[in-house]
Each structure stands twice: as structure tokens, then as C-alpha cells.
Design an enzyme around this catalytic site. Structure first.
Site, PDB file in Angstrom:
ATOM      1  N   HIS A 155      -0.358  -2.136  -5.432  1.00  0.00           N
ATOM      2  CA  HIS A 155       0.459  -2.937  -4.504  1.00  0.00           C
ATOM      3  C   HIS A 155       0.854  -4.265  -5.160  1.00  0.00           C
ATOM      4  O   HIS A 155       0.436  -5.347  -4.733  1.00  0.00           O
ATOM      5  CB  HIS A 155      -0.387  -3.182  -3.247  1.00  0.00           C
ATOM      6  CG  HIS A 155       0.375  -3.596  -2.047  1.00  0.00           C
ATOM      7  ND1 HIS A 155       1.211  -4.681  -2.028  1.00  0.00           N
ATOM      8  CD2 HIS A 155       0.422  -3.064  -0.802  1.00  0.00           C
ATOM      9  CE1 HIS A 155       1.731  -4.802  -0.818  1.00  0.00           C
ATOM     10  NE2 HIS A 155       1.271  -3.834  -0.063  1.00  0.00           N
ATOM     11  N   GLU A 260       5.885  -1.629  -5.794  1.00  0.00           N
ATOM     12  CA  GLU A 260       4.562  -1.011  -5.827  1.00  0.00           C
ATOM     13  C   GLU A 260       4.663   0.428  -6.337  1.00  0.00           C
ATOM     14  O   GLU A 260       5.323   1.257  -5.740  1.00  0.00           O
ATOM     15  CB  GLU A 260       3.971  -1.021  -4.414  1.00  0.00           C
ATOM     16  CG  GLU A 260       4.121  -2.373  -3.719  1.00  0.00           C
ATOM     17  CD  GLU A 260       3.928  -2.299  -2.203  1.00  0.00           C
ATOM     18  OE1 GLU A 260       3.257  -1.372  -1.721  1.00  0.00           O
ATOM     19  OE2 GLU A 260       4.472  -3.166  -1.493  1.00  0.00           O
TER      20      GLU A 260
HETATM   21  O1  LIG Z   1      -0.647  -6.333   5.331  1.00  0.00           O
HETATM   22  P1  LIG Z   1      -1.050  -5.192   4.423  1.00  0.00           P
HETATM   23  O2  LIG Z   1      -1.993  -4.224   5.082  1.00  0.00           O
HETATM   24  O3  LIG Z   1      -1.586  -5.705   3.115  1.00  0.00           O
HETATM   25  O4  LIG Z   1       0.261  -4.390   4.099  1.00  0.00           O
HETATM   26  C1  LIG Z   1       1.385  -5.012   3.579  1.00  0.00           C
HETATM   27  C2  LIG Z   1       2.535  -4.021   3.443  1.00  0.00           C
HETATM   28  O5  LIG Z   1       2.226  -3.122   2.402  1.00  0.00           O
HETATM   29  C3  LIG Z   1       3.298  -2.250   2.051  1.00  0.00           C
HETATM   30  O6  LIG Z   1       2.889  -1.445   0.989  1.00  0.00           O
HETATM   31  C4  LIG Z   1       3.644  -1.395   3.237  1.00  0.00           C
HETATM   32  O7  LIG Z   1       4.743  -0.546   2.924  1.00  0.00           O
HETATM   33  C5  LIG Z   1       3.978  -2.280   4.430  1.00  0.00           C
HETATM   34  O8  LIG Z   1       4.226  -1.460   5.570  1.00  0.00           O
HETATM   35  C6  LIG Z   1       2.849  -3.260   4.715  1.00  0.00           C
HETATM   36  O9  LIG Z   1       3.243  -4.131   5.744  1.00  0.00           O
END
Ligand SMILES: O=P(O)(O)OC[C@H]1O[C@@H](O)[C@H](O)[C@@H](O)[C@@H]1O
Length: 288
Positions: A155, A260
Site C-alpha cells: 500500500h 499500490e
Molecule cells: O484507511 P485504510 O484502512 O488504511 O485504507 C485506506 C484505503 O486503502 C486503499 O487501498 C483502499 O482501496 C481504500 O478503499 C481505503 O480507503
């Protein structure tokens, strides 16, 4: 090339720092095995929120959190348990070439076996820094007597000097799922994908390299090369969603874009005793 291990009062490693020529540096927290900094020529290329929790109470908001075994919402908490579990440092190497490498391991625990994803597994995560690249590769191993499925992702939060100048290249002609509009099979028609609103897309089956233009500085370009990971998620919370996140500053959406690499559209299936490798190589490209 140096590898420094930082220990807490309980003598456990909580942070690792790698350095390489070209004033390159990378920091990884054992919590989530989250890379929190990648610098080339002393310049930071990753974004971590000023409100990110670095004390193990919440997944780190920024850097490169690891999503496993579930992308997004589902039976497990959002994005699975790997990003908020402590990983172990199991090996390191700074004797080979101009690079520094550290290996982290995550295995099943009582907590994961009691979860909705109860399998026995081992992840071996290899982070390697050179003067211009950062490679983050995971070997996923099924140690269970049953087959299992998972989705997984790196991510990556890239730092931008101004998100308005960011262009993501390499997605032209690719089908995507727009999670905000609830549409799938939409085809991207732009050569340069820009960020000017809340975006949450899964580009499915992206064949080649993706280039993120505007990383670290206006003319900083990072090439994302993937190994076995099929998809690219593209995310920016923009103004309103930023305000809803307790660990993200209201204006910080201007300083980041998430591109990502992962396999999320279709789960990866692993038979008992088998292994699968996936990951990415980030390279700071020469100026255009
Ligand atoms: O707030 P988190 O759980 O770290 O996620 C952040 C984002 O991560 C992304 O990878 C998702 O596609 C989104 O939907 C999400 O909002």
C-alpha cells in the site's frame, strides 16, 4: 552499506535502517514490517502522515504498509492483520554489492489461528536498498494441511510536493473498478492519470511498468515494476475523506498519492506446502 537495528527497552528490534551509496536510506518498522522512509540523494520519496501512530496501536498511516491476507473490508478487519502485527527480523546482508538487505518473517499465531483466516502460513519479506532502488518482495508459504486463498498488496504512499502535478503513466487502456462510483470494467483512456478528487480504483491485470511522475519533487519520477502482482490500486482520500481519518492531517491529501501494487481483484490460491512470490521494485528514474 549499513544496517542498523534499533531496540526498545525490552531488547526487541522495533526499527531497521538501511543505507546505501547515493545518500540512499530506508527505514522499516517491525510493526507491520512497514517501510516508513525511502530516501535517494537524501530526498524523501514516501509519505507518512504527521498524525500517524508509530507506537503499535494502529496500522501506520503512510510508507508501505503490507495488506494480507485480505484487501479492503471482509471477514477480517480492513486490509487484514499483517499491517498491524509485529514481524521478526530473521536475516540481513550488507556484504553483497552496493546493497543492503533485511529479511522479516511473519507466521501464524494463536491470534491469527483464532481469526476468520485460521491457516498456518509463513511470509518472508525481503527489503533491499540500492543507490536508486527499493525492492520489497514477499515469499508467501502455505504451511497448512488445507489450501488457502488470499489477496495482498503493498500500500505504497508516495510523497508529492503538490498532488496537482502528479501524473501516473502506464494505465492507458486498462480496465478498472471504480470503488467510489461502484462501477467495474471501465476502461482508462488517459495516458496521464491525474489526481483532482477522491479516487479509489483498482486497475485490473496491468501488464507493464507504471511510472509515477511528481514524487518527492515536481520532476521526481519513480518506476513501479511488479513481480507476479497483477493489479494497481490508485487512491487519494481528497478533502472530505481526509477529515474523516483520525491519523491523517486535513490538508495532507495534497502531499501524497497511493499507487499500490498487489493481487487483489482475484485471490491467489496456494496449495498445502507450496510457495508464491510477489513484490515490487521502485526505481528513481533519471529526470525526463
Ligand atoms: O484507511 P485504510 O484502512 O488504511 O485504507 C485506506 C484505503 O486503502 C486503499 O487501498 C483502499 O482501496 C481504500 O478503499 C481505503 O480507503
Amino acid at each position: 552499506m549499513a544496517i542498523e537495528l534499533y531496540k526498545n527497552d525490552g531488547d526487541e528490534v522495533y526499527k531497521v535502517k538501511l543505507t546505501a551509496p547515493n545518500d540512499a536510506e530506508c527505514v522499516i518498522y517491525t510493526y507491520g514490517a512497514t517501510v516508513t522512509s525511502w530516501k535517494v540523494q537524501g530526498k524523501e520519496l514516501l509519505f507518512v502522515s504527521k498524525l500517524a501512530k508509530l507506537d503499535g496501536t494502529k496500522a501506520i498511516r503512510g510508507g508501505i504498509p503490507i495488506v494480507f491476507p485480505q484487501f479492503g473490508p471482509g471477514k477480517l478487519p480492513q486490509h487484514g492483520f499483517a499491517r498491524n502485527t509485529n514481524w521478526k527480523v530473521v536475516d540481513q546482508d550488507n556484504k553483497t554489492g552496493d546493497m543492503a538487505t533485511v529479511h522479516f518473517e511473519l507466521t501464524d499465531s494463536e491470534a491469527t489461528r483464532a481469526s476468520e483466516w485460521p491457516y498456518r502460513f509463513r511470509l518472508l519479506y525481503k527489503v533491499t536498498l540500492t543507490g536508486t532502488t527499493l525492492s520489497t518482495i514477499i515469499e508467501y508459504e502455505n504451511l497448512d494441511s488445507s489450501a488457502f486463498d488470499f489477496t495482498t498488496l503493498m500500500h505504497t504512499y508516495f510523497r508529492t510536493s503538490d498532488v496537482a502535478g502528479v501524473k501516473v503513466k502506464g494505465l492507458d487502456g486498462i480496465k478498472y473498478v471504480d470503488k467510489i462510483l461502484g462501477q467495474s470494467d471501465v476502461v482508462e483512456t488517459r495516458k496521464d492519470v491525474i489526481v483532482d478528487k477522491n479516487e479509489d480504483r483498482v486497475y485490473v491485470d496491468v501488464p507493464g511498468e507504471v511510472l509515477v511522475d511528481g514524487v518527492g519533487s515536481e520532476d521526481g519520477r519513480v518506476i513501479v515494476k511488479r513481480f507476479n502482482y497483477k493489479d494497481i490500486v490508485f487512491w487519494n482520500p481528497w478533502e472530505e475523506k481526509a477529515k474523516e481519518m483520525s491519523d491523517f492531517g486535513d490538508d495532507e491529501y495534497k502531499e501524497m498519492v497511493c499507487v499500490e501494487a498487489g493481487s487483489v481483484a482475484k485471490p491467489v490460491s496456494l496449495e498445502p506446502g507450496s510457495k508464491w512470490v510477489g513484490g515490487q521494485l521502485l526505481r528513481l528514474a533519471p529526470k525526463a
